[in-house]
Design an enzyme around this catalytic site. Sequence first.
Site, short mmCIF file in Angstrom:
data_model
loop_
_atom_site.label_atom_id
_atom_site.label_comp_id
_atom_site.label_asym_id
_atom_site.label_seq_id
_atom_site.Cartn_x
_atom_site.Cartn_y
_atom_site.Cartn_z
N SER A 1 0.79 -1.23 0.00
CA SER A 1 0.00 0.00 0.00
C SER A 1 0.82 1.28 0.00
O SER A 1 0.24 2.37 -0.10
CB SER A 1 -0.96 0.01 1.19
OG SER A 1 -2.08 -0.80 0.93
N LYS B 1 0.22 3.75 -2.73
CA LYS B 1 -0.76 4.83 -2.64
C LYS B 1 -0.09 6.20 -2.57
O LYS B 1 -0.74 7.22 -2.84
CB LYS B 1 -1.66 4.63 -1.42
CG LYS B 1 -2.60 3.44 -1.53
CD LYS B 1 -3.51 3.35 -0.31
CE LYS B 1 -4.51 2.21 -0.43
NZ LYS B 1 -3.90 0.88 -0.30
N SER C 1 -5.51 3.70 4.39
CA SER C 1 -5.09 2.82 3.31
C SER C 1 -6.30 2.21 2.60
O SER C 1 -6.36 1.01 2.33
CB SER C 1 -4.17 1.71 3.83
OG SER C 1 -3.38 1.18 2.78
#
Length: 472
Positions: free
Chosen positions: A123, A126, A301
């Site tokens: 993640s 991101k 997230s």
Amino acid sequence: MGFGERIGDTLRVPGRGLRRFVTVLTVLVLAAGVGSAVSLTAPTLVADLGLTGAPAAEGPPAPVPALGPLAATAPTPTTAGLEAVLGPAVEDMPGRFAGTVVDPATGQVLWASDADRALVPGSTAKVLTAAAALLTLNPTDGFVTRVVAGTQPGTVVLVGGGDPTLTALPEGEDGVYPGPARLDELVREVREKVPGPIDTVVVDTSRYSGPTSAPGWDPSDVAAGFVTPIEPLMLDGGRLDPTVQDTPRTSEPALEAGQVFAELLGADDVETGTAPGEGERLASVTSAPFSELVEHTMRTSDNVLAEALAREVAIARNGQPSFAGAAEQTIGALTQAGFDPAGAVLVDGSGLSTDDEVPARLLGTLLAAAATPAEGERDTDFLRPLITGLPVAGGDGTLDDRFGIDAPSAPGRGTVRAKTGTLTNVSSLAGLVTDADGRLLVFAFMSNGASPATVRPRLDAMAAELGGCGCR
């Protein structure tokens, strides 16, 4: 870092009048987590508030300054000093490791270990999606969901605008998303325009194209609550329980949103289709601003919200609103802004795919740009939500249950702020911390090939050690 040197026609960097971000230096945000925990647990607090029955003092005591900006003259760690602290941890790290430490005030790379090696980021991908969104989208705009008149009497078309935060919860009840648009408002506006019976709701998902699931996704992630098929219409990110971040999701988010809307309108039929080109607009609702949604994406997230933001980047840059198109335009936006994405390979916007690859160098460069002190007309304060959205170690978001009080990383509680990344045999941590000499530092640590149960505590400890040393 070269930011802003290659601004082109398709990149809409927002003007100062549109910026709604915190322009205070990031170091103030970091410092706030240090002093507040102590003051709130002070044994004299109850007495000072006059809650114990003891006589209250005549007026509050003079405040004692606890926070302030970091000195611009704070010494910079040396590469040798950083290596002495971080090197042994790298040597003991299982799997493949890559990392970097950057001084955001100067952009200087202070320490690196295979920082150009592209690893599966989880993640922390991101960070790329969020940066591209802030570079491309107007921060005060949001996702817009519309209802237009259908071609037949008694028919309305619910047009998905990409908003995963749209909720069926009534006003006064909150789900996981900040300031969501509400289905009830759409119903109210439609009823004002169409007082007669409505028989059919047509669901229009034409805003997106291509598959609804990305390469490298685990099909079980829908049932596990991490993602839902990516469609431009859904309620509460497709969650079955809109108040829980990671809860099982629906496999048909757009159709189910249409069914709920139809029930509220009293319509019996739900169909799929597209809105007529000249259809009368009956209602519309807008999500929270993109800047706030970027912060939420970073803090929690949220995979679905990240994918929606990536597609908005693609649409704004005239790309294809698909997984492939969004990934291409995310890299394009970073490149156009002067960042070097060499080595980065994206197939989605969330980092949920095991096919993504990102070098630690790029994560460090992007976060350093967002943490750079505001300077003149070419400052990067519009990237600040990358920083203000970072979870606080031991405090909130995806770091709320890490940096435990009995863990080796405990000194980092409240001082480390970082984006996490975790998949099977993938662990990453990228963020910032203030060191013992008062210097703000950006770091990115990544590991592939070993269990997160083993690696994550080690990455946390590295970040805490970085904050605890002067490293000179």
